[in-house]
Motif scaffolding. Sequence first.
Motif, PDB file in Angstrom:
ATOM      1  N   THR A 135     -23.644  45.373   8.560  1.00  0.00           N
ATOM      2  CA  THR A 135     -22.411  45.720   7.859  1.00  0.00           C
ATOM      3  C   THR A 135     -22.689  45.703   6.367  1.00  0.00           C
ATOM      4  O   THR A 135     -23.260  44.742   5.851  1.00  0.00           O
ATOM      5  CB  THR A 135     -21.294  44.701   8.176  1.00  0.00           C
ATOM      6  N   ILE A 136     -22.303  46.759   5.678  1.00  0.00           N
ATOM      7  CA  ILE A 136     -22.395  46.811   4.224  1.00  0.00           C
ATOM      8  C   ILE A 136     -20.970  46.703   3.709  1.00  0.00           C
ATOM      9  O   ILE A 136     -20.127  47.553   4.023  1.00  0.00           O
ATOM     10  CB  ILE A 136     -23.082  48.096   3.735  1.00  0.00           C
ATOM     11  N   GLU A 137     -20.743  45.643   2.943  1.00  0.00           N
ATOM     12  CA  GLU A 137     -19.394  45.355   2.465  1.00  0.00           C
ATOM     13  C   GLU A 137     -18.784  46.561   1.763  1.00  0.00           C
ATOM     14  O   GLU A 137     -19.378  47.165   0.881  1.00  0.00           O
ATOM     15  CB  GLU A 137     -19.434  44.165   1.506  1.00  0.00           C
ATOM     16  N   GLY A 138     -17.585  46.923   2.191  1.00  0.00           N
ATOM     17  CA  GLY A 138     -16.873  48.038   1.595  1.00  0.00           C
ATOM     18  C   GLY A 138     -17.306  49.402   2.102  1.00  0.00           C
ATOM     19  O   GLY A 138     -16.735  50.418   1.726  1.00  0.00           O
ATOM     20  N   GLU A 139     -18.341  49.444   2.953  1.00  0.00           N
ATOM     21  CA  GLU A 139     -18.855  50.729   3.434  1.00  0.00           C
ATOM     22  C   GLU A 139     -18.753  50.881   4.943  1.00  0.00           C
ATOM     23  O   GLU A 139     -18.618  51.972   5.439  1.00  0.00           O
ATOM     24  CB  GLU A 139     -20.318  50.925   3.006  1.00  0.00           C
ATOM     25  N   GLY A 140     -18.885  49.776   5.682  1.00  0.00           N
ATOM     26  CA  GLY A 140     -18.767  49.853   7.131  1.00  0.00           C
ATOM     27  C   GLY A 140     -20.015  49.432   7.866  1.00  0.00           C
ATOM     28  O   GLY A 140     -20.894  48.762   7.323  1.00  0.00           O
ATOM     29  N   GLU A 141     -20.071  49.868   9.138  1.00  0.00           N
ATOM     30  CA  GLU A 141     -21.160  49.505  10.045  1.00  0.00           C
ATOM     31  C   GLU A 141     -22.269  50.548  10.005  1.00  0.00           C
ATOM     32  O   GLU A 141     -22.008  51.747   9.965  1.00  0.00           O
ATOM     33  CB  GLU A 141     -20.634  49.403  11.478  1.00  0.00           C
ATOM     34  N   PHE A 142     -23.505  50.062  10.059  1.00  0.00           N
ATOM     35  CA  PHE A 142     -24.689  50.923  10.062  1.00  0.00           C
ATOM     36  C   PHE A 142     -25.722  50.334  11.004  1.00  0.00           C
ATOM     37  O   PHE A 142     -25.579  49.213  11.470  1.00  0.00           O
ATOM     38  CB  PHE A 142     -25.276  51.031   8.649  1.00  0.00           C
ATOM     39  N   GLU A 143     -26.765  51.095  11.277  1.00  0.00           N
ATOM     40  CA  GLU A 143     -27.901  50.559  12.013  1.00  0.00           C
ATOM     41  C   GLU A 143     -29.121  50.662  11.106  1.00  0.00           C
ATOM     42  O   GLU A 143     -29.190  51.528  10.231  1.00  0.00           O
ATOM     43  CB  GLU A 143     -28.132  51.311  13.323  1.00  0.00           C
ATOM     44  N   ALA A 144     -30.055  49.757  11.297  1.00  0.00           N
ATOM     45  CA  ALA A 144     -31.292  49.761  10.514  1.00  0.00           C
ATOM     46  C   ALA A 144     -32.459  49.729  11.491  1.00  0.00           C
ATOM     47  O   ALA A 144     -32.419  49.029  12.494  1.00  0.00           O
ATOM     48  CB  ALA A 144     -31.342  48.557   9.584  1.00  0.00           C
ATOM     49  N   PHE A 145     -33.483  50.512  11.198  1.00  0.00           N
ATOM     50  CA  PHE A 145     -34.656  50.541  12.058  1.00  0.00           C
ATOM     51  C   PHE A 145     -35.901  50.720  11.199  1.00  0.00           C
ATOM     52  O   PHE A 145     -35.853  51.287  10.118  1.00  0.00           O
ATOM     53  CB  PHE A 145     -34.551  51.631  13.133  1.00  0.00           C
ATOM     54  N   ILE A 146     -37.001  50.194  11.688  1.00  0.00           N
ATOM     55  CA  ILE A 146     -38.245  50.217  10.935  1.00  0.00           C
ATOM     56  C   ILE A 146     -38.772  51.640  10.876  1.00  0.00           C
ATOM     57  O   ILE A 146     -38.837  52.337  11.888  1.00  0.00           O
ATOM     58  CB  ILE A 146     -39.275  49.261  11.556  1.00  0.00           C
TER      59      ILE A 146
END
Length: 171
Positions: A2-13
């Motif tokens: 979660t990025i504050e003020g931006e919403g939900e995301f996914e992160a991958f290498i």
Amino acid sequence: LTIEGEGEFEAFITSGGTSTLTQTMLGKVNRLDYKTIRYPGHCEKLKLLRDLGLTATQQLTFENGFVSPREMLARALERHLPQHEPDVVYVVATAAGDNGKQEHMKLVIRQDDKRGISAMGQGTSYPSAAVARAILTAKVPPGAHPQETVIGYDYMKTELTNMGLKIVEGD
């Protein structure tokens, strides 16, 4: 994530801009993670396209000529994906030393509507311009250099600040 003020995301290498970084940091860094952040589901969708062979570069023969699946996919994506949606680039770096000291830096780049430059355009061209200026002003010795060693952080931070980007250090 979660990025504050931006919403939900996914992160991958991903390997992105780290091709020489692992060699440069060998023996100096115990663990290095480089991740790409995208909207939820992005990685799975791209994996499906790859698994279906749509990213292959070997050309296929058709009645009217040749085309690679990758070329066809690129054209279809250009045609169907939004071209002028506002974008955002996040760069976050965190380092922890053996003595427990931690360093954080964050750079958030948003589309610049006044100048008509996307966030991605700024995030790629501004550092490139800074390196070009460093070469022009002889701050870089002749020869080939890994991108992470070509110029120092303070120089890059000053250059990016002068171009309107702000790196925030600390928490």
